[in-house]
Write a protein that holds these residues in place. Structure first.
Motif, PDB file in Angstrom:
ATOM      1  N   ALA A 130       0.794  -1.198  -0.025  1.00  0.00           N
ATOM      2  CA  ALA A 130      -0.076   0.069  -0.162  1.00  0.00           C
ATOM      3  C   ALA A 130       0.749   1.491   0.013  1.00  0.00           C
ATOM      4  CB  ALA A 130      -0.848   0.174   1.250  1.00  0.00           C
ATOM      5  N   ARG A 131       2.164   1.176   0.437  1.00  0.00           N
ATOM      6  CA  ARG A 131       2.959   2.306   0.491  1.00  0.00           C
ATOM      7  C   ARG A 131       3.873   2.368  -0.570  1.00  0.00           C
ATOM      8  NH1 ARG A 131       3.053   5.430   5.115  1.00  0.00           N
ATOM      9  NH2 ARG A 131       5.082   6.338   4.393  1.00  0.00           N
ATOM     10  N   GLY A 132       3.663   1.716  -1.729  1.00  0.00           N
ATOM     11  CA  GLY A 132       4.340   1.741  -2.993  1.00  0.00           C
ATOM     12  C   GLY A 132       5.539   0.799  -3.021  1.00  0.00           C
ATOM     13  N   TYR A 133       5.857  -0.274  -2.061  1.00  0.00           N
ATOM     14  CA  TYR A 133       6.998  -1.079  -2.221  1.00  0.00           C
ATOM     15  C   TYR A 133       6.588  -2.134  -3.156  1.00  0.00           C
ATOM     16  CZ  TYR A 133       9.270   0.986   1.844  1.00  0.00           C
ATOM     17  OH  TYR A 133      10.181   2.030   2.648  1.00  0.00           O
ATOM     18  N   VAL A 134       7.363  -2.585  -4.008  1.00  0.00           N
ATOM     19  CA  VAL A 134       7.100  -3.452  -5.095  1.00  0.00           C
ATOM     20  C   VAL A 134       8.134  -4.845  -4.643  1.00  0.00           C
ATOM     21  CG1 VAL A 134       7.612  -4.114  -7.328  1.00  0.00           C
ATOM     22  CG2 VAL A 134       6.954  -1.926  -6.718  1.00  0.00           C
ATOM     23  N   GLU A 135       7.481  -5.818  -4.674  1.00  0.00           N
ATOM     24  CA  GLU A 135       8.100  -7.064  -4.254  1.00  0.00           C
ATOM     25  C   GLU A 135       9.207  -7.294  -5.643  1.00  0.00           C
ATOM     26  OE1 GLU A 135       7.238 -12.185  -4.359  1.00  0.00           O
ATOM     27  OE2 GLU A 135       5.910 -10.773  -3.562  1.00  0.00           O
ATOM     28  N   THR A 136      10.440  -7.776  -5.222  1.00  0.00           N
ATOM     29  CA  THR A 136      11.393  -7.955  -6.188  1.00  0.00           C
ATOM     30  C   THR A 136      11.870  -9.512  -6.097  1.00  0.00           C
ATOM     31  OG1 THR A 136      13.201  -7.710  -4.604  1.00  0.00           O
ATOM     32  CG2 THR A 136      12.562  -5.572  -5.924  1.00  0.00           C
ATOM     33  N   HIS A 137      11.871 -10.044  -5.367  1.00  0.00           N
ATOM     34  CA  HIS A 137      12.076 -11.621  -5.237  1.00  0.00           C
ATOM     35  C   HIS A 137      11.769 -12.316  -3.817  1.00  0.00           C
ATOM     36  CE1 HIS A 137      15.832 -10.150  -3.630  1.00  0.00           C
ATOM     37  NE2 HIS A 137      16.152 -10.990  -3.000  1.00  0.00           N
ATOM     38  N   ARG A 138      11.778 -13.656  -3.787  1.00  0.00           N
ATOM     39  CA  ARG A 138      11.702 -14.424  -2.851  1.00  0.00           C
ATOM     40  C   ARG A 138      12.852 -15.219  -2.613  1.00  0.00           C
ATOM     41  NH1 ARG A 138       5.596 -15.315  -1.386  1.00  0.00           N
ATOM     42  NH2 ARG A 138       4.805 -13.488  -2.235  1.00  0.00           N
ATOM     43  N   ALA A 139      13.471 -15.381  -1.350  1.00  0.00           N
ATOM     44  CA  ALA A 139      14.556 -16.285  -0.882  1.00  0.00           C
ATOM     45  C   ALA A 139      14.432 -16.631   0.248  1.00  0.00           C
ATOM     46  CB  ALA A 139      15.853 -15.455  -1.215  1.00  0.00           C
ATOM     47  N   THR A 140      15.074 -17.914   0.602  1.00  0.00           N
ATOM     48  CA  THR A 140      15.166 -18.339   1.875  1.00  0.00           C
ATOM     49  C   THR A 140      16.821 -18.038   2.446  1.00  0.00           C
ATOM     50  OG1 THR A 140      13.723 -20.453   1.278  1.00  0.00           O
ATOM     51  CG2 THR A 140      15.284 -20.654   3.055  1.00  0.00           C
ATOM     52  N   GLU A 141      16.773 -17.523   3.158  1.00  0.00           N
ATOM     53  CA  GLU A 141      17.887 -17.335   4.313  1.00  0.00           C
ATOM     54  C   GLU A 141      17.867 -17.446   5.455  1.00  0.00           C
ATOM     55  OE1 GLU A 141      18.960 -13.128   1.581  1.00  0.00           O
ATOM     56  OE2 GLU A 141      18.366 -13.066   3.609  1.00  0.00           O
ATOM     57  N   ASN A 142      18.897 -18.276   6.027  1.00  0.00           N
ATOM     58  CA  ASN A 142      19.098 -18.814   7.331  1.00  0.00           C
ATOM     59  C   ASN A 142      17.987 -19.453   7.891  1.00  0.00           C
ATOM     60  OD1 ASN A 142      21.438 -17.046   7.904  1.00  0.00           O
ATOM     61  ND2 ASN A 142      20.273 -15.300   8.096  1.00  0.00           N
ATOM     62  N   GLY A 143      17.251 -20.303   6.835  1.00  0.00           N
ATOM     63  CA  GLY A 143      15.983 -20.985   7.153  1.00  0.00           C
ATOM     64  C   GLY A 143      14.758 -20.457   7.384  1.00  0.00           C
ATOM     65  N   LEU A 144      14.893 -19.087   6.694  1.00  0.00           N
ATOM     66  CA  LEU A 144      13.608 -18.247   6.808  1.00  0.00           C
ATOM     67  C   LEU A 144      13.182 -17.997   5.380  1.00  0.00           C
ATOM     68  CD1 LEU A 144      14.805 -15.744   9.668  1.00  0.00           C
ATOM     69  CD2 LEU A 144      13.152 -17.708   9.931  1.00  0.00           C
ATOM     70  N   GLU A 145      11.842 -18.119   5.161  1.00  0.00           N
ATOM     71  CA  GLU A 145      11.392 -17.553   3.680  1.00  0.00           C
ATOM     72  C   GLU A 145      11.125 -16.180   3.585  1.00  0.00           C
ATOM     73  OE1 GLU A 145       8.351 -20.425   2.274  1.00  0.00           O
ATOM     74  OE2 GLU A 145       8.746 -21.670   4.139  1.00  0.00           O
ATOM     75  N   ARG A 146      11.724 -15.348   3.017  1.00  0.00           N
ATOM     76  CA  ARG A 146      11.734 -14.086   3.034  1.00  0.00           C
ATOM     77  C   ARG A 146      11.247 -13.384   1.498  1.00  0.00           C
ATOM     78  NH1 ARG A 146      17.198 -12.957   6.264  1.00  0.00           N
ATOM     79  NH2 ARG A 146      16.464 -13.091   8.375  1.00  0.00           N
ATOM     80  N   ILE A 147      10.362 -12.594   1.691  1.00  0.00           N
ATOM     81  CA  ILE A 147      10.086 -11.675   0.543  1.00  0.00           C
ATOM     82  C   ILE A 147      10.752 -10.328   0.504  1.00  0.00           C
ATOM     83  CG2 ILE A 147       7.820 -10.457  -0.665  1.00  0.00           C
ATOM     84  CD1 ILE A 147       6.278 -12.404   0.948  1.00  0.00           C
ATOM     85  N   PHE A 148      11.281 -10.000  -0.505  1.00  0.00           N
ATOM     86  CA  PHE A 148      12.244  -8.658  -0.765  1.00  0.00           C
ATOM     87  C   PHE A 148      11.385  -7.699  -1.249  1.00  0.00           C
ATOM     88  CE2 PHE A 148      15.080 -12.082   0.333  1.00  0.00           C
ATOM     89  CZ  PHE A 148      16.150 -11.306   1.013  1.00  0.00           C
ATOM     90  N   TYR A 149      11.236  -6.314  -0.890  1.00  0.00           N
ATOM     91  CA  TYR A 149      10.688  -5.389  -1.414  1.00  0.00           C
ATOM     92  C   TYR A 149      11.616  -4.230  -1.776  1.00  0.00           C
ATOM     93  CZ  TYR A 149       6.254  -7.421   0.035  1.00  0.00           C
ATOM     94  OH  TYR A 149       5.267  -8.252   0.213  1.00  0.00           O
ATOM     95  N   ARG A 150      11.331  -3.335  -2.534  1.00  0.00           N
ATOM     96  CA  ARG A 150      12.048  -2.151  -2.800  1.00  0.00           C
ATOM     97  C   ARG A 150      11.180  -1.016  -3.483  1.00  0.00           C
ATOM     98  NH1 ARG A 150      17.332  -0.749  -3.745  1.00  0.00           N
ATOM     99  NH2 ARG A 150      17.806  -2.911  -3.698  1.00  0.00           N
ATOM    100  N   LYS A 151      11.491   0.255  -2.918  1.00  0.00           N
ATOM    101  CA  LYS A 151      10.692   1.333  -3.222  1.00  0.00           C
ATOM    102  C   LYS A 151      11.554   2.567  -3.786  1.00  0.00           C
ATOM    103  CE  LYS A 151       7.426   4.929  -1.517  1.00  0.00           C
ATOM    104  NZ  LYS A 151       6.404   5.208  -0.480  1.00  0.00           N
ATOM    105  N   THR A 152      11.378   3.144  -4.971  1.00  0.00           N
ATOM    106  CA  THR A 152      11.919   4.223  -5.435  1.00  0.00           C
ATOM    107  C   THR A 152      11.465   5.470  -4.568  1.00  0.00           C
ATOM    108  OG1 THR A 152      11.981   3.250  -7.169  1.00  0.00           O
ATOM    109  CG2 THR A 152      12.419   5.611  -7.536  1.00  0.00           C
TER     110      THR A 152
END
Length: 154
Positions: A130-152
């Motif tokens: 809602a604040r304009g962050y866009v999902e860039t990718h998903r990855a598992t790090e340190n056993g945690l499933e994470r969603i990565f976002y970026r906002k210009t």
């Protein structure tokens, strides 16, 4: 319209209160994460205050209402953590801290902010989208499933 939020830079004296706030904010996610602990539950906040840009919103003695951790890097400003005490949610604190993150990104001459959240933290995902962050990718790090976002940011 919510009242203006007073934010200040964290000091070493805030580390214990930050750990307490992180516990209140993140402990409910342990069950959703199949017993895994979100990273903020094990963060050394004294070291974080020494090595990152940390902002806090005061509450009562020894209890903060919210905090923000920012880490400038080569590919943008990392919004490492934003936490709001469950008792203070809905008062505009998180939004004010996200606004501050954008201001600080511009102050550091970054054109973007990036962050990640656990896949089970669906409330956060809705806020970021809602604040304009866009999902860039998903990855598992340190056993945690994470969603990565970026906002210009401009």
């Amino acid at each position: 319209m919510p009242a203006p939020v007073e934010v200040r830079r964290a000091t070493a004296a805030d580390a214990v209160a930050m750990a307490g706030l992180a516990d209140r904010a993140y402990r409910p996610y342990v069950a959703r994460m199949d017993g895994r602990r979100p990273g903020p539950l094990d963060t050394d906040y004294a070291a974080t205050i020494d090595h990152a840009e940390v902002w806090v919103v005061d509450g009562t003695a020894y209890r903060l209402r919210a905090f923000l951790v920012l880490v400038p890097g080569p590919d943008g400003l990392l919004l490492e953590n934003v936490a709001v005490d469950p008792a203070a949610q809905g008062q505009g604190l998180g939004g004010a801290l996200l606004d501050l993150a954008e201001e600080r990104a511009r102050a550091h001459a970054h054109t973007s902010i990036w962050l990640y959240t656990h896949v089970s933290m669906v409330e956060n995902q809705r806020i970021y989208a809602a604040r304009g962050y866009v999902e860039t990718h998903r990855a598992t790090e340190n056993g945690l499933e994470r969603i990565f976002y970026r906002k210009t940011v401009g």
